[in-house]
Scaffold this motif. Structure first.
Motif, short mmCIF file in Angstrom:
data_model
loop_
_atom_site.label_atom_id
_atom_site.label_comp_id
_atom_site.label_asym_id
_atom_site.label_seq_id
_atom_site.Cartn_x
_atom_site.Cartn_y
_atom_site.Cartn_z
N ALA A 122 0.99 -1.21 -0.07
CA ALA A 122 0.03 -0.06 -0.18
C ALA A 122 0.80 1.04 -0.05
CB ALA A 122 -1.02 0.24 1.36
N ASP A 123 0.23 2.22 -0.78
CA ASP A 123 1.13 3.60 -0.93
C ASP A 123 2.57 3.38 -1.41
OD1 ASP A 123 -1.06 4.77 0.24
OD2 ASP A 123 -0.67 4.33 2.06
N ARG A 124 2.64 2.35 -2.10
CA ARG A 124 4.03 2.34 -2.95
C ARG A 124 4.04 2.03 -4.24
NH1 ARG A 124 8.19 0.39 0.82
NH2 ARG A 124 7.30 0.16 2.95
N VAL A 125 5.21 2.78 -4.87
CA VAL A 125 5.47 2.68 -6.36
C VAL A 125 6.47 1.84 -6.51
CG1 VAL A 125 6.59 4.82 -6.25
CG2 VAL A 125 5.17 4.13 -8.37
N ALA A 126 6.49 1.37 -7.82
CA ALA A 126 7.66 0.36 -8.48
C ALA A 126 7.70 1.20 -9.84
CB ALA A 126 7.18 -1.03 -8.90
N PHE A 127 9.18 1.17 -10.19
CA PHE A 127 9.59 1.77 -11.32
C PHE A 127 9.93 0.60 -12.46
CE2 PHE A 127 10.20 4.61 -8.08
CZ PHE A 127 10.13 6.14 -8.76
N ALA A 128 9.74 0.81 -13.78
CA ALA A 128 9.95 -0.01 -14.95
C ALA A 128 11.71 -0.07 -15.03
CB ALA A 128 9.33 0.45 -16.07
N TRP A 129 11.93 -1.21 -14.75
CA TRP A 129 13.47 -1.14 -14.42
C TRP A 129 14.24 -0.52 -15.82
CZ3 TRP A 129 15.62 -2.83 -9.93
CH2 TRP A 129 17.17 -2.80 -9.95
N ARG A 130 14.08 -0.98 -16.92
CA ARG A 130 14.54 -0.79 -18.16
C ARG A 130 14.34 0.61 -18.92
NH1 ARG A 130 15.30 -6.13 -21.84
NH2 ARG A 130 16.85 -4.61 -22.79
N ALA A 131 13.28 1.38 -18.09
CA ALA A 131 12.95 2.56 -18.54
C ALA A 131 13.74 3.59 -17.72
CB ALA A 131 11.43 2.77 -18.26
N MET A 132 14.23 3.39 -16.51
CA MET A 132 15.20 4.16 -15.83
C MET A 132 16.44 4.24 -16.20
SD MET A 132 12.67 5.50 -13.83
CE MET A 132 11.60 5.46 -15.11
N ASP A 133 17.33 5.23 -16.01
CA ASP A 133 18.39 5.26 -16.06
C ASP A 133 19.37 4.22 -15.55
OD1 ASP A 133 18.07 7.38 -18.01
OD2 ASP A 133 18.96 8.84 -16.26
N ALA A 134 19.29 4.00 -14.22
CA ALA A 134 19.72 3.16 -13.43
C ALA A 134 19.18 3.03 -11.97
CB ALA A 134 21.37 3.66 -13.37
N PHE A 135 19.51 1.84 -11.52
CA PHE A 135 19.21 1.81 -9.96
C PHE A 135 20.51 1.30 -9.28
CE2 PHE A 135 15.36 0.78 -12.38
CZ PHE A 135 14.30 0.95 -11.33
N TYR A 136 20.30 2.01 -8.04
CA TYR A 136 21.69 1.77 -7.14
C TYR A 136 21.53 1.26 -5.73
CZ TYR A 136 24.40 4.65 -10.35
OH TYR A 136 25.28 5.13 -11.49
N GLU A 137 22.03 0.20 -5.15
CA GLU A 137 22.20 -0.05 -3.84
C GLU A 137 23.26 1.00 -3.15
OE1 GLU A 137 22.11 -4.00 -2.99
OE2 GLU A 137 19.96 -4.39 -3.49
N GLU A 138 23.20 1.73 -2.37
CA GLU A 138 23.99 2.95 -1.91
C GLU A 138 24.66 3.46 -3.14
OE1 GLU A 138 24.37 4.06 1.10
OE2 GLU A 138 23.29 2.36 2.40
N ASP A 139 26.02 3.35 -3.49
CA ASP A 139 26.53 4.09 -4.51
C ASP A 139 27.03 3.06 -5.46
OD1 ASP A 139 26.43 6.50 -3.33
OD2 ASP A 139 28.36 6.29 -2.41
N GLU A 140 26.49 1.62 -5.78
CA GLU A 140 26.89 0.76 -6.49
C GLU A 140 25.69 0.62 -7.54
OE1 GLU A 140 29.15 -2.40 -5.35
OE2 GLU A 140 30.55 -1.14 -4.25
N ARG A 141 25.94 0.58 -8.72
CA ARG A 141 24.83 0.27 -9.55
C ARG A 141 24.39 -1.27 -9.59
NH1 ARG A 141 24.12 1.96 -15.99
NH2 ARG A 141 22.14 1.13 -16.31
N ILE A 142 23.23 -1.52 -9.61
CA ILE A 142 22.59 -2.85 -9.60
C ILE A 142 22.04 -2.99 -11.06
CG2 ILE A 142 20.91 -4.49 -8.42
CD1 ILE A 142 23.24 -3.54 -6.59
N VAL A 143 22.18 -3.99 -11.63
CA VAL A 143 22.10 -4.32 -13.08
C VAL A 143 20.96 -5.40 -13.18
CG1 VAL A 143 23.88 -3.14 -14.06
CG2 VAL A 143 24.13 -5.66 -13.67
N GLY A 144 20.08 -5.50 -14.28
CA GLY A 144 19.26 -6.54 -14.65
C GLY A 144 17.92 -6.53 -13.87
N HIS A 145 17.85 -6.67 -12.42
CA HIS A 145 16.92 -6.56 -11.66
C HIS A 145 17.18 -6.31 -10.29
CE1 HIS A 145 17.70 -10.51 -10.47
NE2 HIS A 145 17.67 -10.79 -11.60
N ALA A 146 16.15 -5.98 -9.45
CA ALA A 146 16.43 -6.13 -7.98
C ALA A 146 17.10 -7.19 -7.53
CB ALA A 146 15.27 -5.83 -6.96
#
Length: 290
Positions: A122-146
């Motif tokens: 509830a009250d959460r949103v998800a982002f389309a992975w390949r539509a965004m520039d990048a996802f990070y955990e802290e300062d390191e890029r995570i690729v492919g999927h969460a």
């Protein structure tokens, strides 16, 4: 991969079963706190930054990260009129993601009519992975999927005798292969190049991407198309198989201690595309934070 992909316990093609007296529902969804700071970058800007991400595991899909709406940059989401229906989670509204003059239609979504047992989303949103520039955990890029905490690779050395043949031609003969056990997949056997008749391998154009191992290069084997592959620059987590070669048991004959290996459930792999904005050099890289 992990809980819900390929042959995992929540996947539609899982090879194990739950030891319970009554049948389980056909589909089981699993949500849990990620307990890692995750950030989303789009249009050169950070549009989401949260330490309260919930990860959803859904059968047959990669894990999806859900961010609290309050942790999304104000103005980054513009509602769209389209509403779809998720088979388990009810009505879903969609957003165009905006940042720095860039936009991604249907780049994010929210479940707006959740059943009571799915209140974690509830009250959460998800982002389309390949539509965004990048996802990070802290300062390191995570690729492919969460990142799936239930996915792992274990590599073991062995002195078992592995032979690869194409007709009467011996392509590989090794007493020192490595076996890679990967969550949700059948075991894969990797052969040192010193034990391979290298002229039998012809490099093919095109690579596929694994979020856990890196970029895979492919070979024709004595005329058999794409009969083998290699992670020439495998990531550190699987560094022991770097530049070794694995052979497809449904395309060439692979014998282990004299027994022909058959194609097993979990060996038919769905290749993963490289993320948007991620070039081949980055895909072969060893450290996403660098």
């Amino acid at each position: 991969m992990g809980l819900s992909w390929q042959q995992g316990p929540l996947a539609t093609r899982g090879v194990g079963r739950f030891l319970v007296p009554d049948p389980l529902p056909e589909r089981l969804l699993f949500a849990e706190p990620l307990r890692r700071r995750m950030r989303v970058r789009f249009g050169g800007e950070w549009i989401a930054d949260s330490e309260d991400v919930v990860l959803l595991h859904e059968p047959g899909r990669y894990p999806v990260a859900y961010f609290p709406i309050d942790d999304v940059t104000p103005g980054a989401l513009r509602p769209l009129p389209a509403v779809t229906t998720h088979r388990d989670l009810g009505e879903t509204s969609w957003f165009t993601v905006n940042a720095a003059g860039q936009s991604a239609p249907r780049g994010a979504w929210q479940h707006i009519d959740l059943p009571g047992h799915a209140a974690e989303l509830a009250d959460r949103v998800a982002f389309a992975w390949r539509a965004m520039d990048a996802f990070y955990e802290e300062d390191e890029r995570i690729v492919g999927h969460a990142a799936d905490a239930y996915h792992r690779n274990d590599i073991r050395g062995t002195s078992r005798h592995l032979v690869v043949r194409v007709g009467d031609q011996v392509v590989a003969d090794s007493h020192a292969p490595l076996v890679l056990y990967e969550s949700g997949f059948a075991p894969r056997w990797y052969v040192p190049r010193a034990d391979i008749d290298e002229p039998a391998l012809t490099a093919m154009e095109g690579q596929t991407f694994c979020p856990y191992k890196g970029l895979a290069s492919y070979y024709d084997v004595a005329g058999v198309k794409r009969g083998a592959w290699s992670y020439r620059e495998a990531w550190p987590e699987v560094g022991r198989v770097r530049d070794l070669v694995s052979f497809e048991p449904d395309k060439v004959t692979v014998l282990l201690d004299g027994t022909v290996l058959e194609l097993e459930p979990g060996q038919q792999v769905s290749p993963h595309g490289v993320d948007r904005g991620l070039d081949v050099d980055e895909g072969a890289g060893a450290a996403w934070g660098s």
